[in-house]
Design a protein around this motif. Structure first.
Motif, PDB file in Angstrom:
ATOM      1  N   PRO A  67       0.819  -1.217   0.000  1.00  9.70           N
ATOM      2  CA  PRO A  67       0.000   0.000   0.000  1.00  9.70           C
ATOM      3  C   PRO A  67       0.847   1.259   0.000  1.00  9.70           C
ATOM      4  O   PRO A  67       2.011   1.253   0.415  1.00  9.70           O
ATOM      5  N   LEU A  68       0.244   2.333  -0.479  1.00 12.06           N
ATOM      6  CA  LEU A  68       0.881   3.642  -0.408  1.00 12.06           C
ATOM      7  C   LEU A  68       0.647   4.215   0.987  1.00 12.06           C
ATOM      8  O   LEU A  68      -0.490   4.246   1.470  1.00 12.06           O
ATOM      9  N   ILE A  69       1.719   4.665   1.635  1.00 12.19           N
ATOM     10  CA  ILE A  69       1.592   5.184   2.993  1.00 12.19           C
ATOM     11  C   ILE A  69       1.369   6.690   3.001  1.00 12.19           C
ATOM     12  O   ILE A  69       1.294   7.313   4.064  1.00 12.19           O
ATOM     13  N   ASP A  70       1.284   7.300   1.826  1.00  9.68           N
ATOM     14  CA  ASP A  70       0.993   8.728   1.735  1.00  9.68           C
ATOM     15  C   ASP A  70      -0.004   8.943   0.605  1.00  9.68           C
ATOM     16  O   ASP A  70      -0.530   7.992   0.032  1.00  9.68           O
ATOM     17  N   SER A  71      -0.288  10.168   0.291  1.00 14.23           N
ATOM     18  CA  SER A  71      -1.271  10.487  -0.747  1.00 14.23           C
ATOM     19  C   SER A  71      -0.601  11.055  -1.986  1.00 14.23           C
ATOM     20  O   SER A  71      -1.108  11.980  -2.607  1.00 14.23           O
ATOM     21  N   SER A 163      -9.215  -7.432   6.606  1.00 16.92           N
ATOM     22  CA  SER A 163     -10.308  -6.913   7.430  1.00 16.92           C
ATOM     23  C   SER A 163     -11.039  -5.871   6.599  1.00 16.92           C
ATOM     24  O   SER A 163     -10.637  -5.542   5.481  1.00 16.92           O
ATOM     25  N   THR A 164     -12.114  -5.330   7.152  1.00 15.50           N
ATOM     26  CA  THR A 164     -12.863  -4.308   6.421  1.00 15.50           C
ATOM     27  C   THR A 164     -12.054  -3.025   6.267  1.00 15.50           C
ATOM     28  O   THR A 164     -12.381  -2.184   5.419  1.00 15.50           O
ATOM     29  N   ASP A 165     -11.000  -2.855   7.072  1.00  9.57           N
ATOM     30  CA  ASP A 165     -10.133  -1.678   6.980  1.00  9.57           C
ATOM     31  C   ASP A 165      -8.822  -1.959   6.255  1.00  9.57           C
ATOM     32  O   ASP A 165      -7.998  -1.052   6.109  1.00  9.57           O
ATOM     33  N   ASP A 166      -8.640  -3.204   5.811  1.00  6.31           N
ATOM     34  CA  ASP A 166      -7.351  -3.593   5.229  1.00  6.31           C
ATOM     35  C   ASP A 166      -7.571  -4.484   4.006  1.00  6.31           C
ATOM     36  O   ASP A 166      -7.883  -5.667   4.149  1.00  6.31           O
ATOM     37  N   PRO A 167      -7.381  -3.938   2.785  1.00 12.39           N
ATOM     38  CA  PRO A 167      -7.589  -4.737   1.567  1.00 12.39           C
ATOM     39  C   PRO A 167      -6.468  -5.722   1.258  1.00 12.39           C
ATOM     40  O   PRO A 167      -6.562  -6.454   0.264  1.00 12.39           O
ATOM     41  N   SER A 168      -5.420  -5.767   2.050  1.00 15.42           N
ATOM     42  CA  SER A 168      -4.338  -6.709   1.769  1.00 15.42           C
ATOM     43  C   SER A 168      -4.869  -8.137   1.840  1.00 15.42           C
ATOM     44  O   SER A 168      -5.887  -8.403   2.485  1.00 15.42           O
TER      45      SER A 168
END
Length: 531
Positions: A67-71, A163-168
Motif C-alpha cells: 500500500p501507499l503510505i501517503d497520498s 479486514s474491512t479496513d485492510d484490503p491486503s
C-alpha cells in the motif's frame, strides 16, 4: 513516433495522461470509478475500482501487498504500454506486466467494471493485452469467472481482505479446484478447508445451496477449454456481486436500481453442515435432526465420551475390521458425496461395473456414479469425510410433476430446433453480414441443463462454438446494455464486434452446462464390512 498512451473511458473522448490522488476516471454509463481510496479507518492508499452509487463497495484493488503510505501515488500508462503505479519518489510499485505489446495502447474502464488495455484504434475488438477481470481480488461481478482457462492455464480465484479496513490479502481463498473432477472450495491460509461443494456430477456441484430466484442465474462450465463459475442478472434494474468476506463466507449481494442498499441473497457456508468435516471421519451431518451427527452403518463413535456428545466432530471408527471375503454396501441417497481425498475415477465404467471393481479391492470403502448423464465410476479408499444429507425441502424439485416436466422439456427442444432452422433460413435470405447478433440461449431442463451458443451472420451451416472468455468480452461481459431480450429459451445478447469474435474462432470450446437447483439424485454406496 507513436502517440503517447492514454486513458479512455469506453466509447468517449475523455483523455487522461495520469490519475493522481483525488482524481478519478468514470465509465461511460457512470457505473464504476477508477481512482485512489482508503478503506475504513486506514490511512493507507490503494488504487481501485468501485461502484459510483456505492463508493464504499470496492470491487478491485491493485497493490494489495504494497500500500501507499501517503497520498502521493500516481497511476499512469508507461511508454512501454503498461499500466503502472508510482509512489512519491516515482518508483514503480505495481505494473500490469502484460506479455503482449500494443502499438498505441489505451486503458478502458467499462461499465461492467472491467479495466482493459487495448489498441486505441480498435476499441470494439475482443483483443486486449491485459484486463483486470483476469486478476480478481475479493469480488466477482457479472462477466467475470472464478476457475480455470484450460487453454492458457490461467486461474481466477477470490482472496478475502484481511479486514474491512485492510484490503491486503486475508486468510481465505475461494477457488474452483480440479483434481480429475471439479470441486468448489473455501480454504484457509493454512490450507485447511472450511467449505466444499462437489464433486461435479455432470450437471452441477453436489451439496451446493443457492436459493432459486428469478434475478440471478448461476453458470457452471466444465469442458475442454473452461472450468469456471460465473453468473448473470436476469433483471435490467438489478446488479449483483459475489464477495469473499474477511471471515471466510462467500456471499451474493443484489443492488436494485435507484437504491444504495445491498441485499444479501445467499451466504456459503449456508448451515452448520456446510462446515467442512462437521461430523468428522465416517460421519454424516443431518441439518434438521438431533443429534446432528450420525455414524455410518457399521461404524461407532471413537470413544465412549464422544457417544454422549450430540454433535461430535471427532468422527467414527469401524466396529469390526473389513472382511474382504464377506462385504456388503449401504446405499445412501440424497447426500453430498465424500471429499475426493483418496479416490479413483474410471470414466467408462457402468454402475454395476463400478461395484464389481470396488469389491475386487479390499481397501475400497465406497463407490458412486461420477456422472449423472451416463457412465462413470468414483471409488473411495480410507476414511470418508464431509458427508452431508441434502435438505430436499429447500430445493425446488417437484418430483410429482416429473412426467409433465419431461414432456415440456421435449417440446422446448423441438421449438429450439425450429428456431435454429428459422435463423439459418433467414440468414440465407439476407445479405452477408446483415445479421450480427449473438444469441446466448439458456435452455433450462429439469433432467439436464444445456448451454446453447448460436452465431448468426456466417456462411457456415455448422454453428461455431466459443470459449467463455470470448463470449464475455464479445457481449461486453453479459452487459444489460448488450442484452436484446429474454424468453423461455433464455437471454439474447448483441455482439460488440462480429469480425473480431469470428477471427477468434480458433479458440473453440463448447460451454455445456448451466446450474439449476438439483433435479437428479446420485446414490453413494458405503462399505459396512461383514454382517
Amino acid at each position: 513516433m507513436a502517440d503517447p498512451p492514454i486513458f479512455s473511458s469506453f466509447c468517449t473522448s475523455i483523455v487522461v495522461l495520469a490519475i493522481k490522488e483525488g482524481e478519478t476516471l468514470v465509465s461511460q454509463g457512470r457505473k464504476f470509478k477508477l481512482g485512489f481510496f482508503s478503506a475504513g479507518s486506514s490511512k493507507n492508499s490503494f488504487p481501485g475500482i468501485w461502484f459510483v452509487v456505492s463508493p464504499e463497495t470496492v470491487v478491485w484493488v491493485t497493490n494489495r501487498n504494497n500500500p501507499l503510505i501517503d497520498s502521493n501515488g500516481t497511476l499512469e500508462m508507461s511508454n512501454a504500454g503498461e499500466l503502472v503505479l508510482l509512489n512519491q519518489s516515482k518508483s514503480v510499485i505495481w505494473s500490469t506486466n502484460s506479455t503482449k505489446v500494443l502499438g498505441n495502447p489505451v486503458a478502458q474502464l467499462l461499465d461492467c467494471g472491467n479495466l482493459m488495455l487495448r489498441e486505441s484504434n480498435n476499441l470494439g475488438s475482443v483483443d486486449y493485452s491485459w484486463q483486470r477481470f483476469d486478476h480478481p481480488s475479493n469480488t466477482l461481478l457479472v462477466g467475470m469467472t472464478a476457475g480455470w482457462n484450460v487453454r492458457t492455464g490461467l486461474e481466477h480465484h477470490l482472496t478475502s481482505w484481511r479486514s474491512t479496513d485492510d484490503p491486503s490479502p486475508g486468510d481465505y481463498t475461494y477457488r474452483y479446484k480440479i483434481d480429475r473432477l471439479p470441486q468448489l472450495e473455501i480454504v484457509r491460509k493454512d490450507s485447511v478447508k472450511v467449505y466444499r461443494a462437489g464433486p461435479w456430477d455432470g450437471v452441477e456441484f453436489g451439496g451446493l445451496f443457492m436459493e432459486g430466484n428469478t434475478i440471478i442465474n448461476p453458470i457452471f462450465v466444465y469442458n475442454t477449454t473452461d472450468a469456471c463459475f460465473a453468473f448473470e442478472t436476469l433483471k435490467d434494474d438489478s446488479t449483483a456481486k459475489v464477495i469473499l468476506s474477511p471471515d471466510g463466507f462467500t456471499q451474493c449481494h443484489l443492488l436494485k436500481s435507484g437504491s444504495t442498499e445491498w441485499y444479501l441473497m445467499y451466504s456459503l457456508p449456508h448451515d452448520p453442515c456446510d462446515t467442512y468435516g462437521q461430523c468428522g471421519k465416517n460421519g454424516v451431518c443431518r441439518i434438521n435432526q438431533s443429534p446432528r451427527c450420525l455414524c455410518l452403518q457399521g461404524f461407532t463413535p471413537k470413544s465412549q465420551e464422544e457417544r454422549d456428545v450430540p454433535n461430535s466432530t471427532y468422527g467414527c471408527r469401524r466396529r469390526i475390521p473389513l472382511n474382504c471375503s464377506r462385504r456388503d454396501f449401504m446405499k445412501l441417497s440424497q447426500v453430498k458425496l465424500p471429499d475426493l481425498v483418496d479416490f479413483q475415477l474410471f470414466k467408462n465404467l457402468s454402475h454395476e461395473e463400478c461395484k464389481i471393481e470396488c469389491l475386487k479391492n479390499c481397501s475400497c470403502t465406497g463407490y458412486a456414479n461420477s456422472d449423472l448423464r451416463g457412465a462413470g465410476c468414483l471409488m473411495w479408499f480410507g476414511d470418508l469425510i464431509d458427508i452431508k444429507e441434502i435438505d430436499m425441502d429447500s430445493i425446488r424439485s417437484p418430483s410429482k410433476k416429473l412426467v409433465t416436466i419431461i414432456v415440456a422439456s421435449a417440446i422446448s427442444g423441438l421449438l429450439l430446433v425450429g428456431m435454429v432452422l428459422g435463423i439459418i433460413w433467414k440468414r440465407r435470405m439476407k445479405r452477408r453480414g446483415e445479421l450480427n447478433t449473438f444469441l446466448l440461449h439458456h435452455v433450462i431442463k429439469f433432467r439436464i441443463d444445456l448451454f446453447f451458443l448460436t452465431l448468426c451472420g456466417t456462411d457456415d451451416v455448422d454453428l461455431p462454438l466459443y470459449d467463455f472468455a470470448t463470449i464475455a468480452i464479445a457481449t461486453n461481459h453479459l452487459s444489460q446494455t448488450n442484452k436484446l431480450g429474454a424468453s423461455g429459451f433464455g437471454s439474447a445478447y448483441k455482439v460488440i464486434s462480429y469480425k473480431s469474435i469470428n477471427s477468434n474462432n480458433n479458440r473453440r470450446g463448447k460451454l455445456n452446462t448451466i446450474n439449476s437447483p438439483r433435479r437428479n439424485i446420485r446414490h453413494f454406496y458405503a462399505s459396512r464390512g461383514s454382517q
